[in-house]
Design an enzyme around this catalytic site. Structure first.
Site, PDB file in Angstrom:
ATOM      1  N   ASP A 153      -5.054  -7.958  -5.373  1.00 29.34           N
ATOM      2  CA  ASP A 153      -5.409  -9.420  -3.847  1.00 29.34           C
ATOM      3  C   ASP A 153      -5.594 -10.483  -5.407  1.00 29.34           C
ATOM      4  OD1 ASP A 153      -4.879  -8.860  -1.320  1.00 29.34           O
ATOM      5  OD2 ASP A 153      -6.593  -7.194  -1.441  1.00 29.34           O
TER       6      ASP A 153
ATOM      7  N   CYS B  45     -10.560  -2.197 -10.875  1.00 28.97           N
ATOM      8  CA  CYS B  45      -9.377  -1.188  -9.903  1.00 28.97           C
ATOM      9  C   CYS B  45      -8.184  -1.086  -8.708  1.00 28.97           C
ATOM     10  CB  CYS B  45     -10.485  -0.611  -8.625  1.00 28.97           C
ATOM     11  SG  CYS B  45     -10.677  -2.390  -7.282  1.00 28.97           S
TER      12      CYS B  45
ATOM     13  N   HIS C 116       0.832  -0.996  -0.020  1.00 26.75           N
ATOM     14  CA  HIS C 116      -0.266   0.117  -0.278  1.00 26.75           C
ATOM     15  C   HIS C 116       1.174   1.599   0.007  1.00 26.75           C
ATOM     16  CE1 HIS C 116      -3.482  -3.272   0.986  1.00 26.75           C
ATOM     17  NE2 HIS C 116      -4.005  -1.616   0.504  1.00 26.75           N
TER      18      HIS C 116
ATOM     19  N   GLU D 285     -11.563 -10.187  -5.852  1.00 30.17           N
ATOM     20  CA  GLU D 285      -9.993 -10.356  -5.065  1.00 30.17           C
ATOM     21  C   GLU D 285      -9.988 -11.819  -5.074  1.00 30.17           C
ATOM     22  OE1 GLU D 285      -9.504  -7.527  -3.468  1.00 30.17           O
ATOM     23  OE2 GLU D 285     -11.055  -7.262  -1.934  1.00 30.17           O
TER      24      GLU D 285
HETATM   25  C1  PEP Z   1      -7.083  -5.203  -5.192  1.00 31.54           C
HETATM   26  O1  PEP Z   1      -7.269  -6.185  -3.862  1.00 31.54           O
HETATM   27  O2  PEP Z   1      -7.017  -4.871  -6.503  1.00 31.54           O
HETATM   28  C2  PEP Z   1      -7.823  -4.040  -4.270  1.00 31.54           C
HETATM   29  C3  PEP Z   1      -7.815  -2.715  -5.246  1.00 31.54           C
HETATM   30  O3  PEP Z   1      -7.635  -3.595  -2.803  1.00 31.54           O
HETATM   31  P1  PEP Z   1      -6.558  -3.423  -2.223  1.00 31.54           P
HETATM   32  O4  PEP Z   1      -5.173  -2.821  -3.090  1.00 31.54           O
HETATM   33  O5  PEP Z   1      -6.715  -2.062  -0.937  1.00 31.54           O
HETATM   34  O6  PEP Z   1      -6.462  -4.374  -0.912  1.00 31.54           O
HETATM   35 MG    MG Z   2      -7.778  -5.533  -2.269  1.00 36.45          MG
END
Ligand code: PEP
Ligand code: MG
Length: 661
Positions: free
Chosen positions: A543, A590, A278, A519
């Site tokens: 994910d 996303c 992140h 995911e």
């Molecule tokens: C993902 O897992 O692609 C996602 C958009 O969620 P995060 O990165 O917040 O886990």
């Molecule tokens: Mg995710």
């Protein structure tokens, strides 16, 4: 007599070679020659004398010459200093570029804070548990060192240092002494460990010998590493940073990235880290150039060094030559002018060259990103990661606070829409205020929608805030859905919250679109059923890759197994898209895959309707969409889906990208 102040500017300081050069030069003259450092005054013709000055980089010295040829002596010695004793100054370290851009500035090293150790005693009944805790922490520290050796240690020297640290942790003397203190003196692990290392440091310091005094840092490093596990904390202090700073750290947390971004720093680099952590995602979204995975970073860079960080190639240049500086200043300017060209795309819709509309939205983590999103005329927010309102906070934002935030965002983005994802803490986004239990396998533990189901009151608070803030342009999305029952359960909670608000006569808008993130593989396989319960689906590829390929997205050590274009991932996306379309709903991607220009054509070919990307990438992705031909993308995907090897798929993508530059 001539006296001249001079600074040591060669990076290695006055080690044996420069000392020899000084002595050799000085012996050619007749004048007396001394060098003064602080209260030491040594004979400049004595190699021993010069070495004992222990003059490091940046030390201030005074040259003193007295005699007929004093002027010439001082001149020659000064020239040696000015030429840095012929040493190559520039150093290039290699890292993994996780956020594009060039940063030129001064190195600022953010040191870790010393752990605060409570001198705590335990009950006799707790001894066994405490010994187990000690063993577990030692194991975790050893595993961390192993991973550093395997993945980060580029030089033999670094490997040797880490191997020594392992030996310190495995030293029977250490294990026995700490064990004894826990058993006999009822010390807590942190108390006993800290006692041991303080004692060892004292012994080394007493030896009054530089070599041994330096070994203390090895012990301190081990102590820090072990105590970080024991106390479950990695803390850093934020020094005063400015617009000229390039930040260097061991590792960085997502919230820390946002804090340092606010200081308008140029870029940042860390020893640890991974592409899809992140922290990296946030750096990309903020267009903050960032490199990770540079093992020697903190040993090679010194506070105040001039540095260039190349967020395209992964190069980190320390003390660059004038030539390099000029080269990079040029790239920096070119990058700026490309950015300004991209600005011309702001008013254009994202449509492929042959006319297929792809909705292009933004991902945001913190409300501060909203201004940029609005400025870029993003077609809405495809993912608002609300957990960032919770992470690293002392208190939970209550319903009203959340309502205000959601309401402001919805108003600001209106008439476009915002998809608010309910909290997705867990994995690397641990939140202390939610009092999450430590799990041995957090990515498979209580995260995503599971957290909300386990903390119903917090979930309801969030849903109520969203319903109250809804002006018709808010959607709710649930993270980490693994089957349709979870969607049904979440929808029931929404309905309940609606009824409750209405009965309390609190204004709210129940007309809200509901979506699920896809995911995990079980959600992909049952995406037909999930789609029938939803108004939209959004594929979280970060994910999805992690769970489909069983590879930790934050572990640089297994990064080579994290294959975004693995056939299983592409087939999963295809299946999800088909099921969403059968149910008559749109599907977005996303995850970071959507922000990666290499994969845009692939996703368009797979039939994805919407891409939600980090704002920093929005215009580049739009540029790519505008250049992409939908029919050609369909043809390419037909070919790609016949492949069973990710290497082959990568080759097809590479070739296609080269042909379409
Ligand atoms: C993902 O897992 O692609 C996602 C958009 O969620 P995060 O990165 O917040 O886990
Ligand atoms: Mg995710």
């Amino acid at each position: 007599m001539i006296r001249k102040k001079i600074k040591v500017t060669n990076r290695m300081g006055m080690h044996a070679r420069p000392a020899t050069m000084i002595v050799k030069a000085a012996t050619k003259y007749r004048a007396e020659f001394h060098i003064i450092k602080d209260d030491m005054d040594i004979n400049g013709r004595s190699i021993m004398g010069v070495m004992t000055l222990a003059a490091e980089y940046n030390s201030e010295l005074e040259l003193v010459a007295d005699g007929v040829d004093e002027e010439f002596l001082i001149k020659e010695i000064s020239e040696l200093f000015a030429a840095n004793f012929g040493e190559e100054q520039m150093k290039i370290l290699k890292g993994l570029a996780v956020s594009e851009g060039i940063a030129i500035g001064k190195a600022r090293i953010i040191e870790r804070e010393k752990h605060k150790i409570e001198r705590k005693l335990i009950e006799k009944s707790e001894v066994t548990k405490e010994l187990e805790r000690f063993n577990g922490d030692v194991k975790a520290a050893l595993a961390e060192i192993d991973s550093l050796i395997d993945n980060y240690a580029a030089s033999q020297e670094h490997k040797d240092i880490l191997t020594t640290q392992k030996m310190i942790l495995q030293d029977p003397e250490f294990v026995n002494r700490v064990g004894k203190q826990i058993r006999n003196e009822l010390c807590s692990v942190e108390h006993a460990v800290s006692n041991y290392f303080t004692e060892v440091a004292g012994i080394f310091h007493k030896m009054n010998n530089d070599f041994y005094a330096q070994r203390v840092s090895d012990y301190e490093d081990v102590a820090y590493r072990l105590l970080s596990h024991t106390l479950k904390q990695r803390r850093s202090n934020l020094a005063d940073l400015d617009e000229n700073s390039v930040l260097f750290m061991e590792n960085i947390t997502p919230s820390f990235v946002t804090r340092v971004f606010a200081k308008r720093i140029q870029g940042l680099a860390t020893v640890q880290g991974a592409r899809n952590s992140h922290s990296s995602i946030i750096a990309r979204s903020m267009q903050l150039p960032m490199l990770v995975g540079i093992p020697d970073l903190l040993r090679e860079v010194k506070e105040g060094d001039q540095v260039i960080l190349d967020g395209f190639s992964g190069d980190m240049l320390i003390d660059p030559t004038e030539e390099e500086l000029q080269k990079y200043r040029k790239i920096y300017e070119q990058e700026k002018s490309y950015q300004s060209k991209l600005q011309k795309l702001i008013d254009l819709k994202a449509v492929t060259a042959d006319g297929k509309k792809i909705k292009l939205l933004s991902n945001i983590e913190i409300p501060d990103e909203l201004d940029q999103v609005v400025r870029l005329k993003s077609e809405g927010i495809g993912l608002f990661r609300t957990e960032f309102l919770f992470i690293d906070k002392n208190d939970l934002p209550d319903e009203n606070e959340q309502y205000e935030i959601y309401q402001k965002i919805a108003a600001k983005i209106y008439p476009e829409t915002v998809i608010i994802r309910t909290i997705d803490v867990g994995g690397d986004k641990l939140s202390s205020i939610l009092n999450l239990r430590k799990e041995t396998n957090p990515n498979l533990g209580c995260r995503g929608i599971r957290i909300s189901f386990q903390n119903i009151a917090i979930f309801q608070q969030q849903i109520r805030a969203i319903l109250r803030a809804n002006q018709g342009n808010i959607s709710i999305m649930f993270p980490m859905i693994s089957d349709v029952d979870e969607v049904i359960k979440a929808k029931e909670i929404i309905a309940e919250c609606c009824r409750e608000l209405q009965s309390q006569k609190v204004e709210c808008n129940e007309n809200i679109r509901i979506g699920a993130m896809i995911e995990v593989p079980s959600a992909v396989i049952t995406s037909d059923a999930i789609a029938r319960e939803c108004d939209f689906l959004s594929i979280g590829t970060n994910d999805l890759v992690q769970y489909t390929l069983a590879v930790d997205r934050d572990n640089e050590g297994v990064a080579q197994y994290y294959k975004t274009c693995h056939p299983s991932v592409l087939r999963s996306i295809k299946m999800t898209v088909e099921n969403a379309h059968k149910a008559g709903i749109p599907v977005a991607v996303c995850g970071e895959m959507a922000s990666n220009l290499k994969y845009v054509k692939l996703l368009i070919g797979l039939g994805v309707d919407e891409l939600s990307v980090s704002p920093g990438r929005l215009l580049r992705v739009k540029d790519k969409i505008l250049q992409t031909d939908y029919i050609a993308a369909r043809k390419m995907i037909e070919k790609v889906l016949l492949e069973s090897s990710s290497e082959q798929i990568k080759a097809i993508i590479r070739k296609d990208n080269e042909e379409n530059i």
